[in-house]
Design an enzyme around this catalytic site. Structure first.
Site, PDB file in Angstrom:
ATOM      1  N   HIS A  68     -18.339 -14.742 -32.284  1.00 59.03           N
ATOM      2  CA  HIS A  68     -17.251 -15.603 -31.819  1.00 59.03           C
ATOM      3  C   HIS A  68     -16.261 -15.783 -32.970  1.00 59.03           C
ATOM      4  O   HIS A  68     -16.512 -15.349 -34.100  1.00 59.03           O
ATOM      5  CB  HIS A  68     -17.761 -16.953 -31.312  1.00 59.03           C
ATOM      6  CG  HIS A  68     -18.419 -17.812 -32.342  1.00 59.03           C
ATOM      7  ND1 HIS A  68     -19.609 -17.488 -32.951  1.00 59.03           N
ATOM      8  CD2 HIS A  68     -18.064 -19.023 -32.876  1.00 59.03           C
ATOM      9  CE1 HIS A  68     -19.958 -18.432 -33.798  1.00 59.03           C
ATOM     10  NE2 HIS A  68     -19.031 -19.377 -33.776  1.00 59.03           N
ATOM     11  N   HIS A  70     -14.977 -18.335 -34.752  1.00 57.30           N
ATOM     12  CA  HIS A  70     -14.942 -19.386 -35.756  1.00 57.30           C
ATOM     13  C   HIS A  70     -14.998 -18.737 -37.131  1.00 57.30           C
ATOM     14  O   HIS A  70     -15.697 -17.730 -37.335  1.00 57.30           O
ATOM     15  CB  HIS A  70     -16.109 -20.361 -35.570  1.00 57.30           C
ATOM     16  CG  HIS A  70     -15.831 -21.413 -34.544  1.00 57.30           C
ATOM     17  ND1 HIS A  70     -16.819 -22.130 -33.907  1.00 57.30           N
ATOM     18  CD2 HIS A  70     -14.646 -21.881 -34.033  1.00 57.30           C
ATOM     19  CE1 HIS A  70     -16.277 -22.995 -33.066  1.00 57.30           C
ATOM     20  NE2 HIS A  70     -14.965 -22.860 -33.122  1.00 57.30           N
ATOM     21  N   ASP A  72     -16.368 -19.168 -40.004  1.00 61.35           N
ATOM     22  CA  ASP A  72     -17.584 -18.892 -40.764  1.00 61.35           C
ATOM     23  C   ASP A  72     -18.330 -17.685 -40.227  1.00 61.35           C
ATOM     24  O   ASP A  72     -19.336 -17.263 -40.817  1.00 61.35           O
ATOM     25  CB  ASP A  72     -18.499 -20.122 -40.795  1.00 61.35           C
ATOM     26  CG  ASP A  72     -18.847 -20.636 -39.409  1.00 61.35           C
ATOM     27  OD1 ASP A  72     -17.948 -20.682 -38.554  1.00 61.35           O
ATOM     28  OD2 ASP A  72     -20.017 -21.008 -39.181  1.00 61.35           O
ATOM     29  N   HIS A  73     -17.831 -17.091 -39.148  1.00 67.34           N
ATOM     30  CA  HIS A  73     -18.460 -15.892 -38.596  1.00 67.34           C
ATOM     31  C   HIS A  73     -17.567 -14.646 -38.718  1.00 67.34           C
ATOM     32  O   HIS A  73     -18.019 -13.558 -38.384  1.00 67.34           O
ATOM     33  CB  HIS A  73     -18.834 -16.117 -37.139  1.00 67.34           C
ATOM     34  CG  HIS A  73     -19.898 -17.148 -36.955  1.00 67.34           C
ATOM     35  ND1 HIS A  73     -21.220 -16.839 -36.731  1.00 67.34           N
ATOM     36  CD2 HIS A  73     -19.844 -18.509 -37.007  1.00 67.34           C
ATOM     37  CE1 HIS A  73     -21.937 -17.956 -36.634  1.00 67.34           C
ATOM     38  NE2 HIS A  73     -21.114 -18.976 -36.805  1.00 67.34           N
ATOM     39  N   HIS A 147     -21.019 -22.601 -26.480  1.00 67.51           N
ATOM     40  CA  HIS A 147     -20.402 -23.165 -27.671  1.00 67.51           C
ATOM     41  C   HIS A 147     -19.011 -23.676 -27.293  1.00 67.51           C
ATOM     42  O   HIS A 147     -18.650 -23.701 -26.105  1.00 67.51           O
ATOM     43  CB  HIS A 147     -20.357 -22.110 -28.773  1.00 67.51           C
ATOM     44  CG  HIS A 147     -20.114 -22.660 -30.137  1.00 67.51           C
ATOM     45  ND1 HIS A 147     -20.723 -23.802 -30.609  1.00 67.51           N
ATOM     46  CD2 HIS A 147     -19.318 -22.217 -31.157  1.00 67.51           C
ATOM     47  CE1 HIS A 147     -20.326 -24.038 -31.837  1.00 67.51           C
ATOM     48  NE2 HIS A 147     -19.470 -23.094 -32.197  1.00 67.51           N
ATOM     49  N   ASP A 217     -24.050 -19.737 -32.811  1.00 66.59           N
ATOM     50  CA  ASP A 217     -23.731 -21.114 -32.457  1.00 66.59           C
ATOM     51  C   ASP A 217     -23.885 -21.342 -30.956  1.00 66.59           C
ATOM     52  O   ASP A 217     -23.162 -20.765 -30.147  1.00 66.59           O
ATOM     53  CB  ASP A 217     -22.293 -21.437 -32.877  1.00 66.59           C
ATOM     54  CG  ASP A 217     -22.070 -21.227 -34.363  1.00 66.59           C
ATOM     55  OD1 ASP A 217     -22.831 -20.453 -34.973  1.00 66.59           O
ATOM     56  OD2 ASP A 217     -21.138 -21.834 -34.912  1.00 66.59           O
ATOM     57  N   HIS A 275     -28.331 -20.753 -39.785  1.00 66.47           N
ATOM     58  CA  HIS A 275     -27.117 -21.528 -39.530  1.00 66.47           C
ATOM     59  C   HIS A 275     -27.333 -23.010 -39.847  1.00 66.47           C
ATOM     60  O   HIS A 275     -27.037 -23.898 -39.050  1.00 66.47           O
ATOM     61  CB  HIS A 275     -26.644 -21.362 -38.082  1.00 66.47           C
ATOM     62  CG  HIS A 275     -25.198 -21.714 -37.873  1.00 66.47           C
ATOM     63  ND1 HIS A 275     -24.789 -22.982 -37.506  1.00 66.47           N
ATOM     64  CD2 HIS A 275     -24.066 -20.983 -37.989  1.00 66.47           C
ATOM     65  CE1 HIS A 275     -23.477 -23.004 -37.392  1.00 66.47           C
ATOM     66  NE2 HIS A 275     -23.008 -21.791 -37.685  1.00 66.47           N
TER      67      HIS A 275
END
Length: 313
Positions: A68, A70, A72-73, A147, A217, A275
């Site tokens: 996805h 976000h 941090d990914h 999410h 997530d 995570h």
């Protein structure tokens, strides 16, 4: 005595922290080594540095799967692509991401990586269940997670493996080299005199095919449990402990206990937690809570390498 080499199917943890950086964990990223071909799942900041620390070969990286959008990914993706270009990678790199990710990545590449020695392909995926990649060794499928924006998990399944040659038996029957591949694929052997030798007399059983599921997530749901049912290894986010269950629900994350419940109800063999929120200086409480629900649980950590052919590292 026969020693049979297992085909490589290995998980390398590059980052297992959550959104906010900390000195203990890097953002989400991991690499699967499938028969010496590398596939990355998520690409948080610091992924390429951890690849160097773990001795993973950049030139063998051919696929990147983004769960996805976000940061941090995926914030490590532009820098990694730039590094691959500077290193002179050839061939093809395929990034599997959502339509918005394809658009944003295209703009970054045009600006920062105008001349690349390799072909960058972008495979646009959706937030549904679908096979998005397949080769001779594995299939990679998506399944929807819950999410705050479109998010998918990834299910990597090995295809059935070839049988092992029994060298003593094939020598006794004087099986020629050209017949070895058909034997491994299950064929019988016919001697020059017309005698049929059963395959089971000349070969040994194939290694079991292994499956791996990645749930980044998400808040738990029966649909997710169904999607990962029976897998050998499940990586599941465990951002919070029991004391933050309400916060986990509000932010569409999972607790370690909920990850354990998913693993138990799905009937998986092994669970890997990851995570983690930066609030936890010690992860032992998370591990204990998950193990109360599912004993075969371990903690992910940067630098961890797991042979997925084994039960536990």
């Amino acid at each position: 005595m026969l020693f049979l080499a297992m085909t490589r199917f290995e998980l390398n943890i590059l980052g297992c922290g959550s959104a906010t950086s900390s000195l203990r964990h890097l953002p989400s990223s991991q690499v699967l080594n499938v028969r010496d071909n590398l596939m990355m799942i998520d690409c948080g900041e610091g992924a390429q540095l951890e690849m160097r620390r773990m001795g993973l070969k950049f030139m063998r990286l051919n696929h990147i799967f983004i769960s996805h959008l976000h940061g941090d990914h995926c914030f490590g993706l532009p820098g990694l692509i730039s590094t691959l270009a500077l290193l002179g990678k050839t061939g093809t790199l395929t990034v599997h991401t959502f339509a918005d990710g394809a658009r944003l990545l295209g703009e970054v590449v045009v600006y920062f990586c105008r001349q690349m020695p390799f072909e960058l392909k972008i495979n646009v995926i959706g937030a549904d269940s679908a096979v998005i990649y397949e080769d001779d060794a594995v299939t990679v499928s998506t399944f929807p997670l819950r999410h705050r924006l479109p998010t998918v998990g990834f299910l990597v399944r090995e295809k059935p493996k070839l049988r092992h040659i029994n060298p003593e038996a094939t020598a006794r029957w004087q099986v020629p080299r050209y017949a070895m591949r058909p034997l491994r694929e299950g064929a019988d052997f016919v001697t020059p005199g017309g005698l049929t030798v059963p395959n089971t007399e000349l070969t040994l059983p194939a290694d079991p095919a292994v499956s791996y599921a990645y749930c980044s997530d998400t808040t738990p749901s029966p649909r997710i449990t169904e999607a990962v049912a029976g897998v050998d290894w499940l990586y599941h986010e465990a951002t919070y402990g029991d004391e933050c269950a309400k916060q986990a629900r509000q932010r569409f994350h999972s607790t370690a206990r909920e990850a354990g419940i998913v693993a138990r109800e799905a009937g998986v063999r092994n669970l890997i937690l990851g995570h983690y929120s930066k609030r936890y200086e010690s992860l032992e409480p998370l591990l204990e809570q998950a193990r109360e629900e599912f004993p075969h649980t371990i903690l992910a950590n940067e630098g961890l390498r797991i042979d997925l052919n084994s039960n536990l590292p």
